[in-house]
Design an enzyme around this catalytic site. Sequence first.
Site, PDB file in Angstrom:
ATOM      1  N   ARG A   1      45.838  -4.699 -31.665  1.00 41.90           N
ATOM      2  CA  ARG A   1      46.451  -6.023 -31.751  1.00 41.90           C
ATOM      3  C   ARG A   1      47.147  -6.202 -33.099  1.00 41.90           C
ATOM      4  O   ARG A   1      48.248  -6.760 -33.181  1.00 41.90           O
ATOM      5  CB  ARG A   1      45.387  -7.104 -31.536  1.00 41.90           C
ATOM      6  CG  ARG A   1      45.942  -8.499 -31.534  1.00 41.90           C
ATOM      7  CD  ARG A   1      45.030  -9.465 -30.786  1.00 41.90           C
ATOM      8  NE  ARG A   1      45.593 -10.808 -30.793  1.00 41.90           N
ATOM      9  CZ  ARG A   1      45.113 -11.795 -31.547  1.00 41.90           C
ATOM     10  NH1 ARG A   1      44.065 -11.601 -32.329  1.00 41.90           N
ATOM     11  NH2 ARG A   1      45.679 -12.980 -31.505  1.00 41.90           N
TER      12      ARG A   1
ATOM     13  N   ASN B   1      48.000 -15.398 -35.378  1.00 46.34           N
ATOM     14  CA  ASN B   1      47.315 -14.304 -36.075  1.00 46.34           C
ATOM     15  C   ASN B   1      45.896 -14.655 -36.482  1.00 46.34           C
ATOM     16  O   ASN B   1      45.203 -13.842 -37.094  1.00 46.34           O
ATOM     17  CB  ASN B   1      48.097 -13.929 -37.340  1.00 46.34           C
ATOM     18  CG  ASN B   1      49.384 -13.222 -36.995  1.00 46.34           C
ATOM     19  OD1 ASN B   1      49.496 -12.596 -35.947  1.00 46.34           O
ATOM     20  ND2 ASN B   1      50.344 -13.328 -37.881  1.00 46.34           N
TER      21      ASN B   1
ATOM     22  N   HIS C   1      45.291  -4.650 -23.110  1.00 49.05           N
ATOM     23  CA  HIS C   1      44.235  -5.623 -22.796  1.00 49.05           C
ATOM     24  C   HIS C   1      43.142  -5.004 -21.921  1.00 49.05           C
ATOM     25  O   HIS C   1      42.283  -5.718 -21.422  1.00 49.05           O
ATOM     26  CB  HIS C   1      44.841  -6.881 -22.146  1.00 49.05           C
ATOM     27  CG  HIS C   1      45.646  -7.715 -23.104  1.00 49.05           C
ATOM     28  ND1 HIS C   1      46.426  -8.769 -22.714  1.00 49.05           N
ATOM     29  CD2 HIS C   1      45.782  -7.649 -24.456  1.00 49.05           C
ATOM     30  CE1 HIS C   1      47.012  -9.320 -23.777  1.00 49.05           C
ATOM     31  NE2 HIS C   1      46.643  -8.650 -24.850  1.00 49.05           N
TER      32      HIS C   1
ATOM     33  N   HIS D   1      51.109  -7.109 -33.605  1.00 50.35           N
ATOM     34  CA  HIS D   1      51.540  -8.284 -34.355  1.00 50.35           C
ATOM     35  C   HIS D   1      52.360  -7.897 -35.577  1.00 50.35           C
ATOM     36  O   HIS D   1      53.265  -8.627 -35.989  1.00 50.35           O
ATOM     37  CB  HIS D   1      50.336  -9.147 -34.765  1.00 50.35           C
ATOM     38  CG  HIS D   1      49.781  -9.961 -33.637  1.00 50.35           C
ATOM     39  ND1 HIS D   1      49.308 -11.241 -33.796  1.00 50.35           N
ATOM     40  CD2 HIS D   1      49.632  -9.683 -32.321  1.00 50.35           C
ATOM     41  CE1 HIS D   1      48.885 -11.725 -32.622  1.00 50.35           C
ATOM     42  NE2 HIS D   1      49.068 -10.786 -31.717  1.00 50.35           N
TER      43      HIS D   1
END
Length: 319
Positions: A62, A94, A190, A66
């Site tokens: 993740r 975030n 995911h 980001h």
Amino acid sequence: MENFLVKLHVISFMFSIYSLPLTLALQLGFYSSSCPNAENIVRQIVQQRFNGDRSVPAALLRMHFHDCFVRGCDASILIDSTNNNQTEKVAGANGTVREYTLIDQIKAALEQSCRQTVSCADIITLATRDAVALAGGPRYNVPTGRLDGLISRASEVNLPGPSSTVSQVQQSFGARGLSLNDMVVLLGAHTIGVSHCNFFQDRLSNFQGSGAPDPTMDRALANRLSGLCGANPNANPSTFLDQNTSFVFDNEFYNQIRKNRGILKIDQELALDTLSARFVSSLAGNNNLFRQSFVNAMIKLGNIQGNGGEIRRNCRRRN
Ligand code: HEM
Ligand SMILES: *[C@@H]1O[C@H](CO)[C@@H](O)[C@H](O)[C@H]1NC(C)=O
Ligand SMILES: *[C@@H]1O[C@H](CO)[C@@H](O)[C@H](O)[C@H]1NC(C)=O
Ligand SMILES: CC(=O)N[C@H]1CO[C@H](CO)[C@@H](O)[C@@H]1O
């Protein structure tokens, strides 16, 4: 080295005036002569941390996403805020990105071996690559040679949200050179990790003012999550994004969303929207296809170019 990088930055600035990107091509084994042990050092520290906490691969994946989606893969996400600067880290999206201290630990070890040689942006990329393999995903070679960014602004964090539509997310990925197929494959990340209740609570009751849960969510799952999130709302609990093989990097995520067991609205929509449903169905039936496609898509994600200008000594601040 430092002068060289300063010059590069000046050149890159001159180019940016004419809006021609300065392309510093990434390459496999970029550090093979400047810091031959770099990739081993990263791998060992990720392995150690993973041994104590199996959730680390999800955190790194993740973080990498980001980072790359805002100003390219330039470690802009790692910069700490100061009084004058609200950096990417404090942007709402975030808030739950984690494992910043693992990156610090890797950086410290690399500074000991090879002073100011390996960028923080490459550390995130390499650590993520290693973590995916530890979770049972594919092993792959990933190009390196990124530079660290000089700018990080919370106001620039413009990531798709969990309630975005497939078409909106497609646009957001498309703007970064990623296809619809890449997007469906990358959301397969995911298959590991968690979501906190605040990102899916709207689906559990009175969805869009209907007075009922989201009809696209399996009823038993909606009831269970409603219990989980309702019992202690202030604690904002979390649940696994893949409700079956939650720690295994496999294609089971796609099977789960085909059974209406997606947690985030966007995950569920992948299986339902005609734009993406056929990709989901082929990935659901073929783990090898998922693994191979994931490698290709991760390399594309990692190639989103930043306009970094230095190798940070401390990943949390500019030199
Ligand atoms: C439309 C695109 C995406 C949206 C809207 C989205 C949204 C989210 C949300 C809301 C969470 C829960 C965060 C939390 O509660 O702590 C999450 C977790 C996660 N996301 Fe995504 N995501 C997207 C794409 C991606 C991509 C492309 C990757 C990686 C390639 C990724 C990897 C992960 C991982 C591994 C987690 C679990 C994090 C953890 O356990 O700490 N996501 N995502
Ligand atoms: C912090 O803010 C100052 C002035 O507002 C700016 O010049 C500087 O580039 C910012 N630093 C980062 C890391 O964005
Ligand atoms: C969980 O995944 C396995 C394969 O990994 C599958 O055989 C099984 O049917 C799945 N169970 C549920 C409840 O989805
Ligand atoms: C870790 C961190 O900085 N979290 C922040 C994420 O964003 C929210 C909302 O902007 C802040 O309240 C958190 O402090």
